[in-house]
Write a protein that holds these residues in place. Structure first.
Motif, PDB file in Angstrom:
ATOM      1  N   THR A   1       3.453   3.769  -1.530  1.00 50.99           N
ATOM      2  CA  THR A   1       3.549   4.961  -3.267  1.00 50.99           C
ATOM      3  C   THR A   1       4.773   4.370  -4.125  1.00 50.99           C
ATOM      4  O   THR A   1       5.343   3.812  -3.678  1.00 50.99           O
ATOM      5  CB  THR A   1       3.724   6.045  -3.416  1.00 50.99           C
ATOM      6  OG1 THR A   1       5.004   6.843  -2.558  1.00 50.99           O
ATOM      7  CG2 THR A   1       2.459   6.673  -1.789  1.00 50.99           C
TER       8      THR A   1
ATOM      9  N   ASP B   1      -0.226   0.231  -4.376  1.00 48.97           N
ATOM     10  CA  ASP B   1      -1.469  -0.192  -3.669  1.00 48.97           C
ATOM     11  C   ASP B   1      -2.396   0.664  -2.973  1.00 48.97           C
ATOM     12  O   ASP B   1      -2.613   0.890  -1.655  1.00 48.97           O
ATOM     13  CB  ASP B   1      -1.827  -1.468  -4.078  1.00 48.97           C
ATOM     14  CG  ASP B   1      -3.880  -1.772  -3.172  1.00 48.97           C
ATOM     15  OD1 ASP B   1      -4.646  -0.708  -4.338  1.00 48.97           O
ATOM     16  OD2 ASP B   1      -4.064  -2.603  -2.799  1.00 48.97           O
ATOM     17  N   THR B   2      -2.433   2.133  -2.978  1.00 44.95           N
ATOM     18  CA  THR B   2      -2.519   3.023  -1.988  1.00 44.95           C
ATOM     19  C   THR B   2      -3.807   3.001  -1.716  1.00 44.95           C
ATOM     20  O   THR B   2      -3.893   3.697  -0.320  1.00 44.95           O
ATOM     21  CB  THR B   2      -1.800   4.529  -2.613  1.00 44.95           C
ATOM     22  OG1 THR B   2      -2.816   5.214  -3.607  1.00 44.95           O
ATOM     23  CG2 THR B   2      -0.758   4.357  -2.846  1.00 44.95           C
ATOM     24  N   THR B   3      -4.499   2.987  -2.181  1.00 44.45           N
ATOM     25  CA  THR B   3      -6.250   3.019  -1.540  1.00 44.45           C
ATOM     26  C   THR B   3      -6.863   1.552  -1.025  1.00 44.45           C
ATOM     27  O   THR B   3      -7.238   1.392  -0.258  1.00 44.45           O
ATOM     28  CB  THR B   3      -7.245   3.833  -2.761  1.00 44.45           C
ATOM     29  OG1 THR B   3      -6.644   2.419  -3.617  1.00 44.45           O
ATOM     30  CG2 THR B   3      -7.132   4.636  -3.748  1.00 44.45           C
TER      31      THR B   3
ATOM     32  N   ARG C   1      -7.691  -5.378  -0.758  1.00 45.15           N
ATOM     33  CA  ARG C   1      -8.909  -6.048  -0.472  1.00 45.15           C
ATOM     34  C   ARG C   1      -9.649  -7.102  -1.539  1.00 45.15           C
ATOM     35  O   ARG C   1     -10.714  -7.499  -0.974  1.00 45.15           O
ATOM     36  CB  ARG C   1      -9.867  -4.416  -0.489  1.00 45.15           C
ATOM     37  CG  ARG C   1     -10.372  -3.729   0.723  1.00 45.15           C
ATOM     38  CD  ARG C   1     -10.735  -2.439   0.904  1.00 45.15           C
ATOM     39  NE  ARG C   1     -10.475  -1.396   2.137  1.00 45.15           N
ATOM     40  CZ  ARG C   1     -10.310  -0.454   1.865  1.00 45.15           C
ATOM     41  NH1 ARG C   1      -9.021  -0.119   1.167  1.00 45.15           N
ATOM     42  NH2 ARG C   1     -10.216  -0.114   2.883  1.00 45.15           N
TER      43      ARG C   1
ATOM     44  N   GLU D   1      -7.111  -4.172   7.106  1.00 40.87           N
ATOM     45  CA  GLU D   1      -8.505  -2.267   8.266  1.00 40.87           C
ATOM     46  C   GLU D   1      -7.473  -1.398   8.704  1.00 40.87           C
ATOM     47  O   GLU D   1      -8.095  -0.598   9.203  1.00 40.87           O
ATOM     48  CB  GLU D   1     -10.179  -2.118   8.594  1.00 40.87           C
ATOM     49  CG  GLU D   1     -10.510  -2.948   7.128  1.00 40.87           C
ATOM     50  CD  GLU D   1     -10.857  -1.814   5.610  1.00 40.87           C
ATOM     51  OE1 GLU D   1     -10.548  -0.617   5.681  1.00 40.87           O
ATOM     52  OE2 GLU D   1     -11.226  -2.949   4.784  1.00 40.87           O
TER      53      GLU D   1
ATOM     54  N   TYR E   1      -6.248  -7.168   3.189  1.00 42.45           N
ATOM     55  CA  TYR E   1      -5.674  -5.754   3.248  1.00 42.45           C
ATOM     56  C   TYR E   1      -6.260  -5.920   5.213  1.00 42.45           C
ATOM     57  O   TYR E   1      -7.256  -6.331   5.686  1.00 42.45           O
ATOM     58  CB  TYR E   1      -6.764  -4.924   2.327  1.00 42.45           C
ATOM     59  CG  TYR E   1      -6.854  -3.674   2.680  1.00 42.45           C
ATOM     60  CD1 TYR E   1      -5.787  -2.114   2.334  1.00 42.45           C
ATOM     61  CD2 TYR E   1      -7.937  -2.405   4.316  1.00 42.45           C
ATOM     62  CE1 TYR E   1      -5.507  -1.549   3.103  1.00 42.45           C
ATOM     63  CE2 TYR E   1      -7.720  -1.332   3.831  1.00 42.45           C
ATOM     64  CZ  TYR E   1      -6.238  -0.750   3.872  1.00 42.45           C
ATOM     65  OH  TYR E   1      -6.610   0.463   4.102  1.00 42.45           O
TER      66      TYR E   1
ATOM     67  N   THR F   1       0.897  -1.178  -0.066  1.00 41.90           N
ATOM     68  CA  THR F   1       0.048   0.111   0.261  1.00 41.90           C
ATOM     69  C   THR F   1       0.939   1.750   0.073  1.00 41.90           C
ATOM     70  O   THR F   1       0.714   2.660   0.110  1.00 41.90           O
ATOM     71  CB  THR F   1      -1.445   0.022   1.543  1.00 41.90           C
ATOM     72  OG1 THR F   1      -0.171  -0.115   2.975  1.00 41.90           O
ATOM     73  CG2 THR F   1      -1.927  -1.319   1.126  1.00 41.90           C
TER      74      THR F   1
ATOM     75  N   GLY G   1      -3.913  -0.367   7.686  1.00 40.31           N
ATOM     76  CA  GLY G   1      -3.085   0.188   6.914  1.00 40.31           C
ATOM     77  C   GLY G   1      -2.757  -0.915   5.770  1.00 40.31           C
ATOM     78  O   GLY G   1      -2.522   0.129   4.357  1.00 40.31           O
TER      79      GLY G   1
ATOM     80  N   LYS H   1      -7.365  -0.943  -2.379  1.00 36.23           N
ATOM     81  CA  LYS H   1      -8.817  -1.562  -3.078  1.00 36.23           C
ATOM     82  C   LYS H   1      -8.165  -3.249  -3.316  1.00 36.23           C
ATOM     83  O   LYS H   1      -9.059  -4.108  -3.605  1.00 36.23           O
ATOM     84  CB  LYS H   1      -8.120  -0.711  -4.901  1.00 36.23           C
ATOM     85  CG  LYS H   1     -10.379  -1.159  -5.422  1.00 36.23           C
ATOM     86  CD  LYS H   1      -9.853  -0.499  -6.891  1.00 36.23           C
ATOM     87  CE  LYS H   1     -11.910  -0.758  -7.348  1.00 36.23           C
ATOM     88  NZ  LYS H   1     -11.607  -0.180  -8.274  1.00 36.23           N
TER      89      LYS H   1
END
Length: 198
Positions: A81, A105-107, A112, A119, A117, A79, A122, A109
């Motif tokens: 940048t 995968d910075t968001t 997940r 939660e 992922y 995750t 992060g 998405k």
């Protein structure tokens, strides 16, 4: 987007990546890789500038050419940048041989989508996913943060999956390597696996 399960088609996605071979940023599309008839391995890890992660990526780098020769594309994913990937690659000596694309995968998405992922943090757990050239998820492995993986075992899994793609009526036993005996499930094989492997 719903989490993809083993045996399901993976939804198309794009990832921003740092490409160490070229020293630049680009985007990778699952669709584009699959259109070339390639297998895809997504190699999720928690974070750049950490401890177990560079050992895993270095181990994977040792087998990258072999995997490429088998028609496999590797994408490591965290995750972080793409800029952090570049900085980490330039400073961590263990990553000197890493030449596969490093996905950002910075968001969260994509993390997940594959169920890795976390939660609470992060970050992504250590997940390895094999997607066949038809876009089907055929293998999934998830480890917690503190357990590193073995790239040699990934190569073995790839050999087996590639073989089975063209021999769907067979099955590969434990520790199977290319050229070894496989099993042909049938009524006659029940209770006779020992004999079949001799």
């Amino acid at each position: 987007m719903q989490e993809v399960k083993i045996g399901q088609k993976v939804p198309g996605f794009e990832l921003e990546v740092y490409e160490p071979q070229k020293g630049n940023f680009s985007k990778i599309s699952l669709k584009d890789i699959l259109q070339k008839g390639k297998w895809v391995v997504l190699f999720f890890y928690p974070a750049d500038f950490t401890f177990v992660c560079p050992t895993e990526l270095a181990d994977l780098a040792n087998y990258y050419r072999k995997l490429q020769s088998m028609g496999v594309e590797i994408i490591s994913v965290s995750t972080d940048t793409k800029y952090t990937h570049l900085a980490w690659h330039r400073t961590e000596k263990l990553l000197e041989k890493v030449s596969f694309p490093m996905g950002a995968d910075t968001t969260g998405k994509i993390s997940r989508l594959f169920g890795v992922y976390d939660e609470d943090t992060g970050l992504a757990l250590r997940g390895t996913f094999i997607i066949n050239p038809e876009g089907i998820l055929v293998s999934s492995e998830i480890n917690f943060y503190n357990v590193g993986r073995n790239a040699e075992e990934l190569v073995r899994k790839m050999e087996a999956n590639i073989y089975l793609m063209t021999h769907p009526d067979e099955a590969c036993p434990a520790r199977w390597r290319g050229g070894e005996k496989t099993l042909k499930p049938s009524e006659e094989l029940i209770g006779k696996v020992h004999e079949a492997l001799r």
